[in-house]
Design a protein around this motif. Structure first.
Motif, PDB file in Angstrom:
ATOM      1  N   UNK B 117       0.834  -1.201   0.000  1.00 39.80           N
ATOM      2  CA  UNK B 117       0.000   0.000   0.000  1.00 39.80           C
ATOM      3  C   UNK B 117       0.875   1.260   0.000  1.00 39.80           C
ATOM      4  N   UNK B 118       1.885   1.246   0.881  1.00 36.46           N
ATOM      5  CA  UNK B 118       2.775   2.401   0.977  1.00 36.46           C
ATOM      6  C   UNK B 118       3.541   2.602  -0.321  1.00 36.46           C
ATOM      7  N   UNK B 119       4.021   1.495  -0.890  1.00 38.09           N
ATOM      8  CA  UNK B 119       4.790   1.578  -2.125  1.00 38.09           C
ATOM      9  C   UNK B 119       3.931   2.156  -3.246  1.00 38.09           C
ATOM     10  N   UNK B 120       2.655   1.774  -3.235  1.00 34.78           N
ATOM     11  CA  UNK B 120       1.757   2.288  -4.268  1.00 34.78           C
ATOM     12  C   UNK B 120       1.551   3.792  -4.071  1.00 34.78           C
ATOM     13  N   UNK B 121       1.345   4.177  -2.804  1.00 34.34           N
ATOM     14  CA  UNK B 121       1.105   5.580  -2.487  1.00 34.34           C
ATOM     15  C   UNK B 121       2.289   6.448  -2.932  1.00 34.34           C
ATOM     16  N   UNK B 122       3.500   5.911  -2.777  1.00 31.14           N
ATOM     17  CA  UNK B 122       4.704   6.697  -3.055  1.00 31.14           C
ATOM     18  C   UNK B 122       5.324   6.344  -4.400  1.00 31.14           C
ATOM     19  N   UNK B 123       4.627   5.508  -5.165  1.00 29.12           N
ATOM     20  CA  UNK B 123       5.122   5.060  -6.469  1.00 29.12           C
ATOM     21  C   UNK B 123       6.504   4.430  -6.363  1.00 29.12           C
ATOM     22  N   UNK B 124       6.626   3.546  -5.391  1.00 34.40           N
ATOM     23  CA  UNK B 124       7.917   2.884  -5.180  1.00 34.40           C
ATOM     24  C   UNK B 124       7.905   1.433  -5.644  1.00 34.40           C
ATOM     25  N   UNK B 125       6.783   0.957  -6.220  1.00 37.23           N
ATOM     26  CA  UNK B 125       6.695  -0.472  -6.559  1.00 37.23           C
ATOM     27  C   UNK B 125       7.860  -0.975  -7.403  1.00 37.23           C
ATOM     28  N   UNK B 140      15.161   8.013  -2.672  1.00 37.93           N
ATOM     29  CA  UNK B 140      15.563   7.714  -1.296  1.00 37.93           C
ATOM     30  C   UNK B 140      14.684   8.466  -0.314  1.00 37.93           C
ATOM     31  N   UNK B 141      14.413   9.724  -0.668  1.00 36.92           N
ATOM     32  CA  UNK B 141      13.562  10.542   0.185  1.00 36.92           C
ATOM     33  C   UNK B 141      12.184   9.919   0.322  1.00 36.92           C
ATOM     34  N   UNK B 142      11.684   9.360  -0.778  1.00 34.40           N
ATOM     35  CA  UNK B 142      10.361   8.738  -0.730  1.00 34.40           C
ATOM     36  C   UNK B 142      10.388   7.466   0.100  1.00 34.40           C
ATOM     37  N   UNK B 143      11.509   6.725   0.029  1.00 36.08           N
ATOM     38  CA  UNK B 143      11.611   5.519   0.863  1.00 36.08           C
ATOM     39  C   UNK B 143      11.604   5.923   2.336  1.00 36.08           C
ATOM     40  N   UNK B 149       5.470   6.215   6.994  1.00 37.28           N
ATOM     41  CA  UNK B 149       4.037   6.022   6.756  1.00 37.28           C
ATOM     42  C   UNK B 149       3.604   4.593   7.037  1.00 37.28           C
ATOM     43  N   UNK B 150       4.453   3.634   6.658  1.00 42.77           N
ATOM     44  CA  UNK B 150       4.074   2.227   6.717  1.00 42.77           C
ATOM     45  C   UNK B 150       3.760   1.793   8.150  1.00 42.77           C
ATOM     46  N   UNK B 179       0.586  16.734   0.730  1.00 48.72           N
ATOM     47  CA  UNK B 179      -0.555  15.917   0.288  1.00 48.72           C
ATOM     48  C   UNK B 179      -0.665  14.638   1.109  1.00 48.72           C
ATOM     49  N   UNK B 180       0.498  13.986   1.325  1.00 48.23           N
ATOM     50  CA  UNK B 180       0.496  12.734   2.073  1.00 48.23           C
ATOM     51  C   UNK B 180       0.001  12.945   3.494  1.00 48.23           C
ATOM     52  N   UNK B 181       0.472  14.039   4.101  1.00 44.95           N
ATOM     53  CA  UNK B 181       0.084  14.284   5.484  1.00 44.95           C
ATOM     54  C   UNK B 181      -1.419  14.529   5.576  1.00 44.95           C
ATOM     55  N   UNK B 182      -1.966  15.268   4.618  1.00 39.10           N
ATOM     56  CA  UNK B 182      -3.412  15.496   4.584  1.00 39.10           C
ATOM     57  C   UNK B 182      -4.146  14.171   4.452  1.00 39.10           C
TER      58      UNK B 182
END
Lengths: 293, 372
Positions: B117-125, B140-143, B149-150, B179-182
């Motif tokens: 779910x987190x990977x999808x949210x952050x486009x890390x798949x 790296x910042x997104x990870x 978040x995870x 956006x993520x925090x919201x």
């Protein structure tokens, strides 16, 4: 990788020549000599030699005494490597966590490394002296009558303790600097992600220390196999008799005390092969699991 | 999710240096608080005390109903994003994300689901099997964000997470964080020295200086009504002009000029006067009330910053670059846009009727609508 262009194709070899010369004189040439003389039976007084083929090897490998020494060497090397690495790591991890007076603490732990091996052996002898040795007195408290130099096992234990004691500071320095190269924020992130300090050590600290630990593993094995010579020499006082010795010491005994140069050469060739195989094993199977940053 | 209460918290180091002194902040559930200030103002120390990475010398930190002063960082139910990402270099992205959950004995199936779910949210798949060193700075910042978040913690703590990125990426990551925090609605404390980042991200700003709070307030409140000269000069770019003037009767003497203040005279005698660069208007000489000697001009594209002197005091005016700059100029300002500060203490002197400028009332809902 940066490529440097030389005007003449021979120039790089010229630059390499001094290093190659040193390696040749101190390593390749003696090695070739050793291999060569291992096939000969030398007259003890230097009046010629006879080609005997592989019989020096079969004599060595077939002898019960040689096998016993080989077994002791394996146990000795494994214990010295494992204990000096383990204790060095434990001390480094603890020293790294010390906040006050850490410099004095670290210096005291590193100090031992400045002692030359024979001196360390001598100090070890005094620790285990029959009359004044504090460790012998300590053992006596538990009803253990230690006879270093007389009893095979007692001597072996003393040898291992002194060798480990000598090597701990070396491991300590490397592991401590390895620990300090782990970024503080990575440790903090781990502290937030994982409550258990022990678990953090196994899942975070140790994997990040792996390059250092692998290097030390190679160095420590070499140390236990070869560099403990001085310690052993002082401990057995040149008369091994019934005392435990390692293969390197046997090479010395047979070659220089027994004047059996052929047999001694055969043994050093065997040792050379063992180290060669060990090194290949370490790089092929252990280094692959090491993460370099 | 939880409210965080910081009560009279101080940090005194062994050498007797006080990094934070008696700071109190009440953070509502789901609020995005930004601690902002120059380096050495104690903002990171304060954050690290909330995280449990620094001991609290005095005072109390509570996350939800629980006082956490003596609680281990791992048990505070917080997640932190570090400046240099602090990713575990020997683990893949998947393992980095899963590490915190694994240590909390989360079932394997749930770990998989949450990481996915987190990977999808952050486009890390596409990067889950990669090691951090094979990722770009933004990835790296997104990870690092994903690792926070995870865990679905009560609070996110951000320690200057964007300062290692280049300017362009910083702007886009800023939007992404907001956006993520919201979306997840987790209470957040964010530390930065960049006032622009602070303005754009915060629900409320906490401006710190020398270990003390200068002002707490909504970004536009802080911008329009800075509580001290420090806040006035720190928030806003270019910094607010601060000049000294004298109020006599209904008039303000500023260098050689006199400005009529009308009815709203806050004080008498010597004051520090604050003028926002964009509140100043440029006129041909003689038409404005402040004679202005132009020193040099900075062209920013849409805007131009005109540096000069009023009397012997330096001043910056931000004007549109569409109109040509007259050779000799003067300035004017609406008297209600002037800020007054006590010249000794630097504290704001409030004027009757200036507690809510119109721009503020109109500005904030618009900002919130855009953010959600």
């Amino acid at each position: 990788m940066k490529r440097v262009q030389f005007s003449s194709p021979y120039l790089p070899y010229l630059f390499l020549a001094p290093q190659m010369a040193i390696i040749f004189v101190f390593f390749y040439w003696p090695s070739v000599q050793a291999i060569q003389s291992s096939f000969y039976l030398e007259d003890p007084f230097g009046f010629g030699s006879t080609f005997v083929g592989l019989s020096n090897y079969s004599d060595a490998l077939g002898s019960a005494q040689y096998q016993a020494i080989a077994r002791f060497t394996v146990v000795f090397t494994a214990l010295v490597t494992f204990l000096s690495l383990g204790i060095g790591m434990l001390l480094a991890v603890k020293a790294d966590a010390v906040l006050k007076g850490s410099a004095a603490y670290k210096t005291l732990l590193i100090w031992v490394y400045a002692i030359a091996p024979p001196v360390a052996g001598l100090m070890g002898m005094m620790f285990f002296d029959q009359h004044i040795g504090p460790l012998v007195k300590f053992a006596a408290l538990f009803g253990w009558d230690m006879k270093v130099g007389l009893n095979y096992n007692d001597t072996a234990i003393a040898m291992i303790i002194v060798s480990v004691w000598k090597q701990i500071p070396y491991n300590f320095i490397f592991i401590l600097s390895g620990l300090q190269s782990i970024p503080a924020s990575v440790r903090e992130a781990a502290a937030i992600d994982c409550r258990s300090g022990t678990r953090r050590f196994w899942t975070m600290t140790l994997p990040l220390l792996a390059p250092t630990a692998f290097f030390l593993l190679v160095i420590n094995m070499t140390y236990a196999l070869f560099d403990t010579f001085g310690v052993i020499d002082v401990m057995v006082k040149d008369k091994a008799a019934n005392n435990p010795i390692t293969l390197v010491y046997k090479v010395y005994m047979d070659g220089f005390r027994g004047n059996d140069l052929g047999g001694s050469s055969a043994q050093s060739v065997i040792l050379m092969i063992v180290v060669f195989v060990l090194t290949i094993f370490q790089f092929r199977f252990i280094e692959r699991r090491v993460h370099y940053n | 999710m939880a409210a965080i209460s910081i009560k009279d918290v101080s940090k005194v180091y062994n050498g007797g240096v006080t990094a934070v002194s008696a700071v109190s902040i009440d953070i509502a559930d789901g609020e995005f608080i930004v601690l902002v200030g120059p380096s050495g103002c104690g903002k990171s120390t304060l954050l690290r005390m909330v995280a449990g990475l620094e001991t609290i010398s005095q005072g109390e930190v509570a996350i939800g109903p629980r006082v956490v002063n003596d609680v281990d960082p791992a048990d505070r139910d917080i997640a932190m994003v570090f400046q240099n990402y602090a990713l575990y270099p020997h683990m893949t992205v998947y393992e980095n994300l899963a590490y915190g959950l694994k240590n909390r004995r989360t079932p394997k199936a749930e770990i998989d689901a949450r990481v996915a779910e987190t990977a999808r949210m952050l486009e890390l798949q596409p990067y889950l099997e990669r090691k951090p060193r094979a990722l770009s700075g933004g990835q790296r910042q997104r990870v690092a964000m994903g690792r926070a978040i995870v865990r679905k913690p009560s609070a996110f703590l951000f320690d200057e997470p964007l300062s290692n990125l280049d300017a362009k990426l910083r702007v886009s990551m800023r939007g992404e964080i907001k956006r993520l925090q919201r979306r997840v609605g987790t209470t957040s404390i964010y530390v930065t020295h960049d006032q622009l980042e602070a303005m754009t991200l915060a629900d409320r700003l906490v401006v710190l200086s020398g270990g003390r709070i200068e002002q707490i307030g909504r970004p536009l409140d802080v911008y329009h009504r800075p509580a001290t000269t420090f806040v006035a000069s720190f928030i806003g770019s270019p910094a607010m002009n601060l000049v000294s003037g004298e109020v006599h009767g209904g008039k303000l003497a500023l260098g050689p000029a006199l400005i009529d203040l009308g009815a709203t005279v806050p004080t008498q005698g010597t004051v520090t006067v604050g003028l926002r660069a964009e509140d100043l208007r440029l006129h041909p000489e003689g038409e404005g009330s402040l004679p202005f000697r132009v020193d040099y001009v900075e062209e920013l594209g849409a805007q131009r910053l005109v540096h000069g002197l009023v009397g012997d005091q330096p001043l910056v005016a931000a004007v549109s670059s569409e109109n040509p700059l007259p050779a000799t100029v003067s300035l004017s300002i609406t008297p209600s846009r002037l800020h007054f500060f006590d010249s000794a203490s630097g504290r704001r002197i409030d004027r009757p009727g200036d507690d809510r400028p119109e721009t503020l009332a109109g500005g904030l809902p618009a900002l919130e609508a855009a953010a959600s």
